[in-house]
Scaffold this motif. Structure first.
Motif, PDB file in Angstrom:
ATOM      1  N   SER A   1      50.097  41.599  40.008  1.00 34.80           N
ATOM      2  CA  SER A   1      49.640  41.578  41.675  1.00 34.80           C
ATOM      3  C   SER A   1      49.522  43.057  42.665  1.00 34.80           C
ATOM      4  N   GLU A   2      49.198  43.999  42.376  1.00 33.62           N
ATOM      5  CA  GLU A   2      48.914  45.256  42.930  1.00 33.62           C
ATOM      6  C   GLU A   2      47.005  45.897  42.681  1.00 33.62           C
ATOM      7  N   MET A   3      46.662  44.468  41.298  1.00 34.79           N
ATOM      8  CA  MET A   3      45.166  45.352  41.286  1.00 34.79           C
ATOM      9  C   MET A   3      44.737  45.055  42.728  1.00 34.79           C
ATOM     10  N   GLU A   4      43.900  46.228  42.494  1.00 31.57           N
ATOM     11  CA  GLU A   4      42.477  46.187  43.443  1.00 31.57           C
ATOM     12  C   GLU A   4      41.439  46.169  42.969  1.00 31.57           C
ATOM     13  N   PRO A   5      39.886  45.942  43.135  1.00 25.11           N
ATOM     14  CA  PRO A   5      38.428  46.399  42.498  1.00 25.11           C
ATOM     15  C   PRO A   5      38.547  47.613  43.138  1.00 25.11           C
ATOM     16  N   ASP A   6      38.322  48.554  42.037  1.00 20.96           N
ATOM     17  CA  ASP A   6      37.734  49.258  42.153  1.00 20.96           C
ATOM     18  C   ASP A   6      39.401  50.954  41.425  1.00 20.96           C
ATOM     19  N   ASP A   7      40.430  49.865  40.492  1.00 22.47           N
ATOM     20  CA  ASP A   7      40.984  50.747  40.765  1.00 22.47           C
ATOM     21  C   ASP A   7      41.405  51.212  39.040  1.00 22.47           C
ATOM     22  N   GLU A   8      41.758  52.343  39.072  1.00 23.89           N
ATOM     23  CA  GLU A   8      42.212  53.216  37.999  1.00 23.89           C
ATOM     24  C   GLU A   8      42.904  52.306  37.161  1.00 23.89           C
ATOM     25  N   VAL A   9      43.168  52.395  35.847  1.00 21.27           N
ATOM     26  CA  VAL A   9      44.312  52.149  34.818  1.00 21.27           C
ATOM     27  C   VAL A   9      44.367  51.801  33.679  1.00 21.27           C
ATOM     28  N   VAL A  10      45.152  51.995  32.857  1.00 22.35           N
ATOM     29  CA  VAL A  10      44.617  52.421  31.313  1.00 22.35           C
ATOM     30  C   VAL A  10      45.401  50.502  30.561  1.00 22.35           C
TER      31      VAL A  10
ATOM     32  N   SER B   1      42.613  47.878  14.954  1.00 19.50           N
ATOM     33  CA  SER B   1      42.818  49.627  14.103  1.00 19.50           C
ATOM     34  C   SER B   1      44.716  48.641  14.803  1.00 19.50           C
ATOM     35  N   ALA B   2      45.417  49.154  13.238  1.00 28.45           N
ATOM     36  CA  ALA B   2      47.001  48.780  13.766  1.00 28.45           C
ATOM     37  C   ALA B   2      47.151  49.803  14.332  1.00 28.45           C
ATOM     38  N   CYS B   3      46.898  51.762  14.641  1.00 24.36           N
ATOM     39  CA  CYS B   3      46.934  52.814  15.254  1.00 24.36           C
ATOM     40  C   CYS B   3      47.086  51.815  17.717  1.00 24.36           C
ATOM     41  N   LEU B   4      47.517  52.525  17.754  1.00 26.49           N
ATOM     42  CA  LEU B   4      47.260  52.677  19.395  1.00 26.49           C
ATOM     43  C   LEU B   4      47.053  53.561  20.034  1.00 26.49           C
ATOM     44  N   TRP B   5      45.926  53.346  20.941  1.00 23.92           N
ATOM     45  CA  TRP B   5      45.010  53.700  20.919  1.00 23.92           C
ATOM     46  C   TRP B   5      44.744  53.591  22.919  1.00 23.92           C
ATOM     47  N   GLU B   6      45.037  54.158  23.935  1.00 20.10           N
ATOM     48  CA  GLU B   6      44.577  54.689  25.598  1.00 20.10           C
ATOM     49  C   GLU B   6      42.914  54.096  26.271  1.00 20.10           C
ATOM     50  N   GLN B   7      43.025  53.909  26.731  1.00 15.22           N
ATOM     51  CA  GLN B   7      41.470  53.659  26.518  1.00 15.22           C
ATOM     52  C   GLN B   7      41.772  53.316  28.548  1.00 15.22           C
ATOM     53  N   GLU B   8      40.948  54.347  29.356  1.00 15.26           N
ATOM     54  CA  GLU B   8      40.984  54.300  30.431  1.00 15.26           C
ATOM     55  C   GLU B   8      40.150  52.851  31.176  1.00 15.26           C
ATOM     56  N   PHE B   9      40.514  52.356  31.862  1.00  9.27           N
ATOM     57  CA  PHE B   9      39.379  50.930  32.411  1.00  9.27           C
ATOM     58  C   PHE B   9      39.641  51.028  34.032  1.00  9.27           C
ATOM     59  N   THR B  10      38.516  50.610  34.781  1.00  8.12           N
ATOM     60  CA  THR B  10      38.119  50.311  36.211  1.00  8.12           C
ATOM     61  C   THR B  10      38.546  48.946  36.257  1.00  8.12           C
ATOM     62  N   VAL B  11      38.986  48.622  36.784  1.00  8.08           N
ATOM     63  CA  VAL B  11      38.769  46.973  37.407  1.00  8.08           C
ATOM     64  C   VAL B  11      38.203  46.430  38.627  1.00  8.08           C
ATOM     65  N   ARG B  12      37.647  45.679  38.048  1.00  2.57           N
ATOM     66  CA  ARG B  12      36.593  45.485  38.811  1.00  2.57           C
ATOM     67  C   ARG B  12      36.809  43.712  39.120  1.00  2.57           C
ATOM     68  N   SER B  13      37.824  42.808  38.819  1.00  2.00           N
ATOM     69  CA  SER B  13      38.884  41.995  40.027  1.00  2.00           C
ATOM     70  C   SER B  13      39.574  41.298  39.169  1.00  2.00           C
ATOM     71  N   ALA B  14      40.397  40.918  40.276  1.00  6.33           N
ATOM     72  CA  ALA B  14      41.875  40.848  39.754  1.00  6.33           C
ATOM     73  C   ALA B  14      42.552  39.545  40.575  1.00  6.33           C
ATOM     74  N   ASP B  15      43.035  37.979  39.045  1.00  8.17           N
ATOM     75  CA  ASP B  15      43.418  37.252  40.375  1.00  8.17           C
ATOM     76  C   ASP B  15      44.260  36.328  39.490  1.00  8.17           C
ATOM     77  N   THR B  16      45.761  36.606  40.498  1.00  7.67           N
ATOM     78  CA  THR B  16      47.116  35.582  40.249  1.00  7.67           C
ATOM     79  C   THR B  16      46.693  33.752  39.632  1.00  7.67           C
ATOM     80  N   ASN B  17      46.037  33.712  40.354  1.00  5.44           N
ATOM     81  CA  ASN B  17      45.704  32.135  39.697  1.00  5.44           C
ATOM     82  C   ASN B  17      46.572  31.252  40.371  1.00  5.44           C
ATOM     83  N   ARG B  18      47.116  31.820  41.013  1.00  3.43           N
ATOM     84  CA  ARG B  18      48.397  30.858  42.044  1.00  3.43           C
ATOM     85  C   ARG B  18      48.023  29.427  41.959  1.00  3.43           C
ATOM     86  N   ARG B  19      47.350  28.300  42.409  1.00  2.83           N
ATOM     87  CA  ARG B  19      47.040  27.608  42.835  1.00  2.83           C
ATOM     88  C   ARG B  19      46.351  26.766  41.921  1.00  2.83           C
ATOM     89  N   GLU B  20      45.267  27.722  40.090  1.00  5.06           N
ATOM     90  CA  GLU B  20      45.476  26.888  39.420  1.00  5.06           C
ATOM     91  C   GLU B  20      46.664  26.611  38.212  1.00  5.06           C
TER      92      GLU B  20
END
Length: 274
Positions: free
Chosen positions: A97-106, A49-68
Motif C-alpha cells: 500500500s505504500e509502494m511507489e515507482p522507483d522505490d527500493e525494496v528487498v 534453492s531451499a536457502c534464503l537469498w535477499e535481493q535488492e529490487f526497484t519498484v516499477r509499478s504497484a497496484d492494489t487492484n481494489r476495483r478488480e
C-alpha cells in the motif's frame, strides 16, 4: 423440492472444498517448518534453492487492484540487471500500500520465488508464495466448510426424504442454517487469529466451544420442530368475517299501542280530524 436440491448441491461442493483444505494442512505445516529452518545462501543461487537469498529490487509499478474482484494486489519489481519479477500479494498492506515507482525494496527469494518483501522502513509483507500462515488458513477453511457442507447435505436429504411433512421440513431447515452458523463462526475465528497473530491451535480452541453451543441449540430446535412447537397456531374451525350488527330501529317507526274505548273496544289513534 427445488430448494432442497440446491442446498444438497451446495453442500456437496462446500464439503469437497473443506476436505481438500484439510488434506493440505499437513503439507502446509511441513512447508512452513522448512522455511523457518532454512539458512541463508552463501552466494547468489543460480537455480531454485531451499536457502534464503535477499535481493535488492526497484519498484516499477504497484497496484492494489481494489476495483478488480478477481485480481490480487501485485507489484512489478526490477533487478539491477533489468530482469522483471511480477509479484502478487494476499492483501494490500503494510508494504504494498505504500509502494511507489522507483522505490527500493528487498525481496527474500526461496525456491526461486519471492516470498517476502521488505521496504526501506523495515516493514515486511509476505507475497502469495509466502509459506507462513498457510496451515492456519487451510485449517480454518476446513473448519468452516466441512461442518457447513455436512449440515447442508443432511438438511437437503432430510427435506427430500420427508416431503409433505411440515415438521420434518422445519427440522431440516434448522439443521441447514445452524450449519451455516458454524461455518461463519469458523471464518470469524480465523479472521481474529490472523489479525492478532495467534498460534494455529487458537483456531480449534476458540471455535470448538462455540460449535458445541451451536450444536446444543440445533438439537433443541430440532426436537421442538419435530414436536410441532415451531408451527404457528391454527384456528380449530373455519372462521369468516363477523357480520355487522343490524341498525337500531328508530322510535318513530315503532307501532303505537291502541287506546281502550269506553265500550271496551280499542280505538286506533287518528292522525287528523274529519
Amino acid at each position: 423440492m427445488g430448494r432442497s436440491l440446491v442446498w444438497l448441491l451446495v453442500g456437496v461442493v462446500v464439503l469437497g472444498v473443506g476436505v481438500a483444505s484439510a488434506l493440505q494442512v499437513r503439507g502446509a505445516l511441513e512447508r512452513e517448518r522448512e522455511y523457518r529452518a532454512a539458512s541463508e545462501c552463501a552466494s547468489v543461487p543460480v537455480t531454485a534453492s531451499a536457502c534464503l537469498w535477499e535481493q535488492e529490487f526497484t519498484v516499477r509499478s504497484a497496484d492494489t487492484n481494489r476495483r478488480e474482484r478477481n485480481k490480487s494486489p501485485e507489484a512489478l519489481l526490477v533487478l539491477p540487471s533489468g530482469k522483471t519479477w511480477d509479484v502478487t500479494f494476499r492483501q494490500t498492506g503494510p508494504v504494498l500500500s505504500e509502494m511507489e515507482p522507483d522505490d527500493e525494496v528487498v525481496g527474500v527469494i526461496w525456491h526461486g520465488r519471492v516470498v517476502e518483501v521488505r521496504d526501506a522502513d523495515g516493514r515486511r509483507q509476505q507475497t502469495s508464495d509466502g509459506p507462513v500462515g498457510w496451515p492456519a488458513d487451510r485449517l480454518g477453511g476446513a473448519l468452516a466448510c466441512i461442518p457447513g457442507g455436512l449440515a447442508a447435505v443432511a438438511g437437503g436429504l432430510w427435506a427430500l426424504l420427508a416431503r409433505g411433512n411440515r415438521r420434518h421440513a422445519a427440522a431440516a431447515t434448522v439443521v441447514r442454517w445452524h450449519g451455516v452458523a458454524i461455518g461463519v463462526a469458523a471464518l470469524l475465528t480465523l479472521w481474529a487469529q490472523s489479525g492478532n497473530d495467534w498460534p494455529m491451535w487458537a483456531l480449534p480452541a476458540i471455535w470448538g466451544p462455540i460449535t458445541l453451543i451451536l450444536l446444543a441449540c440445533m438439537t433443541g430446535f430440532v426436537i421442538a420442530a419435530l414436536r410441532g412447537e415451531l408451527e404457528d397456531d391454527e384456528p380449530t374451525g373455519p372462521q369468516g368475517p363477523t357480520p355487522p350488527a343490524p341498525p337500531p330501529t328508530p322510535p318513530s317507526a315503532q307501532p303505537s299501542p291502541s287506546a281502550p274505548g269506553s265500550d271496551g273496544s280499542r280505538t286506533s289513534p287518528v292522525s287528523g280530524s274529519g
